[in-house]
Scaffold this active site. Structure first.
Site, PDB file in Angstrom:
ATOM      1  N   ASP A 329      66.402  78.761  72.022  1.00  0.00           N
ATOM      2  CA  ASP A 329      67.311  80.279  72.210  1.00  0.00           C
ATOM      3  C   ASP A 329      67.205  81.045  71.358  1.00  0.00           C
ATOM      4  O   ASP A 329      67.301  80.902  70.193  1.00  0.00           O
ATOM      5  CB  ASP A 329      68.770  78.866  71.286  1.00  0.00           C
ATOM      6  CG  ASP A 329      69.902  80.162  72.079  1.00  0.00           C
ATOM      7  OD1 ASP A 329      69.900  81.188  72.403  1.00  0.00           O
ATOM      8  OD2 ASP A 329      71.130  79.119  72.848  1.00  0.00           O
ATOM      9  N   ARG A 331      69.481  83.862  71.521  1.00  0.00           N
ATOM     10  CA  ARG A 331      71.177  84.037  71.664  1.00  0.00           C
ATOM     11  C   ARG A 331      71.290  84.775  70.550  1.00  0.00           C
ATOM     12  O   ARG A 331      71.831  85.930  70.348  1.00  0.00           O
ATOM     13  CB  ARG A 331      71.625  83.670  73.365  1.00  0.00           C
ATOM     14  CG  ARG A 331      72.193  83.644  73.516  1.00  0.00           C
ATOM     15  CD  ARG A 331      72.604  82.788  74.240  1.00  0.00           C
ATOM     16  NE  ARG A 331      72.449  81.072  74.063  1.00  0.00           N
ATOM     17  CZ  ARG A 331      73.291  79.775  74.130  1.00  0.00           C
ATOM     18  NH1 ARG A 331      74.271  80.285  75.148  1.00  0.00           N
ATOM     19  NH2 ARG A 331      72.659  78.990  73.733  1.00  0.00           N
TER      20      ARG A 331
END
Length: 418
Positions: A329, A331
């Site tokens: 991830d 983000r």
């Protein structure tokens, strides 16, 4: 008629030299707009620029294409008549805290008023935030009305099924010292990596240490407010909120491999109900497609999941992403709470999210979170059980049972041709 002719090629204006004599200072974290100073990212008068990069985030490249094609004059200046926010937001105490907001300009919606003198003096200052009104119409909300879960009240929810909202669009404006601090690295290292990993797109990152503000060419975010915007800053008013990261396939086209759209529409329903109870609802929508890995990488991961030996199983959900992208991830929610602080938020009573990364970032920034609301099991598409069970097993918030290793291996999605 505006002159849209593209200037003939001439001397290339390098941006790695020292600042222009006409550049106004930016004092990030100042208590007032006048003390802070305007963000000038336009290119018409180079001597006025006091940031790295230009306005409009990822759309700045389209602007360049419009200029190259002769469709847009470099000399064009925006007419800001009647563009003021429909709802006043702030200023709040957090706006003057250089630690609370590092990735957006809290004064970005009010430049026409806050910097009227500078605009009159010839500085081309553009808003980086716009606030307007809208109706949001979703089939899921119409279904909730039909099934009796929602009742139109003529104020927050109309008989037509439209939800009445205030919405704000925000472009990224990074204060580099603050961003570096959020990620636990030095500003020097951050600048160098940003320069190198964008192929040297912005030499000022490494040559202009005097410029501390960067307008990165990335997507921004939109916030949807259900109820009165001013109530967001009142901790005594119940706030229902979701922080949602973009998923074009699910959010827009209804792809059923993930729970993104069901979670989003469930949150909107919760926000409407919250507003009807006398509270306020908020959905903060960020452009971070495919966990900020991008849609191409996301689709590659889909293929890898569906084609691996044994099929698409929950126990391999995160592994397939890491094999393709090198990370699960990207983000990184460290910058996410800034928009909440821009809205003056101090307490979220009901957070519609199962993400611990988001919860930890919000609470770590000093915002209190009360109840956490998960997605109802009946809203999870069959093919998305792989995602949801993998997340539950990985420690994401869930009030229900957590599947063990054996159960994860049994959760399987359909094949590519299924």
């Amino acid at each position: 008629m505006a002159d849209t002719a593209t200037p003939k090629p001439g001397h290339i204006r390098l941006t790695s030299h020292s600042g222009g004599s006409g550049a106004l200072p930016i004092r990030w974290g100042a208590a007032t707009a006048a003390e802070r100073g305007p963000v000038v990212g336009t290119t018409g008068t180079r001597a006025h620029r006091n940031v790295i990069g230009t306005h409009s985030g990822s759309y700045s490249v389209y602007r360049a294409l419009a200029v190259a094609a002769g469709a847009l004059s470099r000399a064009h200046r925006a007419d800001l008549t009647n563009t003021a926010p429909t709802d006043p937001i702030g200023p709040y105490e957090q706006w003057g805290d250089a630690d609370k907001i590092v990735s957006l300009d809290p004064w970005g919606a009010t430049v026409a008023d806050a910097f009227a003198a500078e605009l009159a003096a010839g500085y081309d200052i553009r808003p980086t935030i716009a606030v307007t009104k809208a109706h949001v119409i979703l089939p899921e909300i119409a279904d909730a009305i039909a099934k009796g879960r929602l009742q139109p009240d003529g104020r927050h929810l109309l008989a037509s099924g439209a939800a009445v909202v205030t919405k704000a669009a925000l472009e990224p404006v990074w204060y580099l010292p603050g961003v570096a601090a959020r990620f636990g690295c030095s500003e020097t290292e951050l600048r160098r990596v940003l320069f190198e990993e964008t192929g040297g797109m912005y030499p000022e990152l490494v040559t202009r240490g005097d410029l501390e503000v960067f307008l990165p060419p990335i997507g921004g975010q939109t916030v949807y407010i259900f109820g009165a915007a001013r109530d967001l800053a009142d901790p005594s008013v119940e706030l229902t909120a979701r922080v949602h990261d973009e998923c074009n396939g699910s959010d827009v086209f209804g792809s059923d491999i993930c729970t993104c759209r069901p979670y989003l529409t469930h949150a909107i329903e919760e926000c409407i109900q919250g507003a009807q109870r006398g509270g306020v609802g908020l959905v903060a929508y960020s452009r971070k497609e495919g966990r900020a890995l991008g849609e191409v990488t996301k689709f590659l991961v889909y293929n890898a999941r569906k084609r691996q030996e044994g099929g698409d199983t929950a126990d391999q959900y995160f592994a397939r992403t890491e094999c393709v992208a090198g990370v699960q991830d990207m983000r990184f929610q460290e910058l996410m709470p800034d928009v909440l602080h821009w809205l003056g938020i101090r307490k979220i009573h009901r957070l519609v999210s199962m993400s611990n990364m988001k919860y930890d970032a919000i609470t770590g920034s000093g915002i209190e979170v009360g109840e956490r609301v998960n997605i109802p099991d009946e809203l999870v598409p069959a093919d998305a059980r792989v995602e949801i069970d993998a997340k539950m097993a990985a420690g994401y918030f869930t009030p229900g049972d957590v599947p063990d290793a054996d159960e994860l291996r049994k959760v399987k999605g359909r094949g590519l041709d299924g």
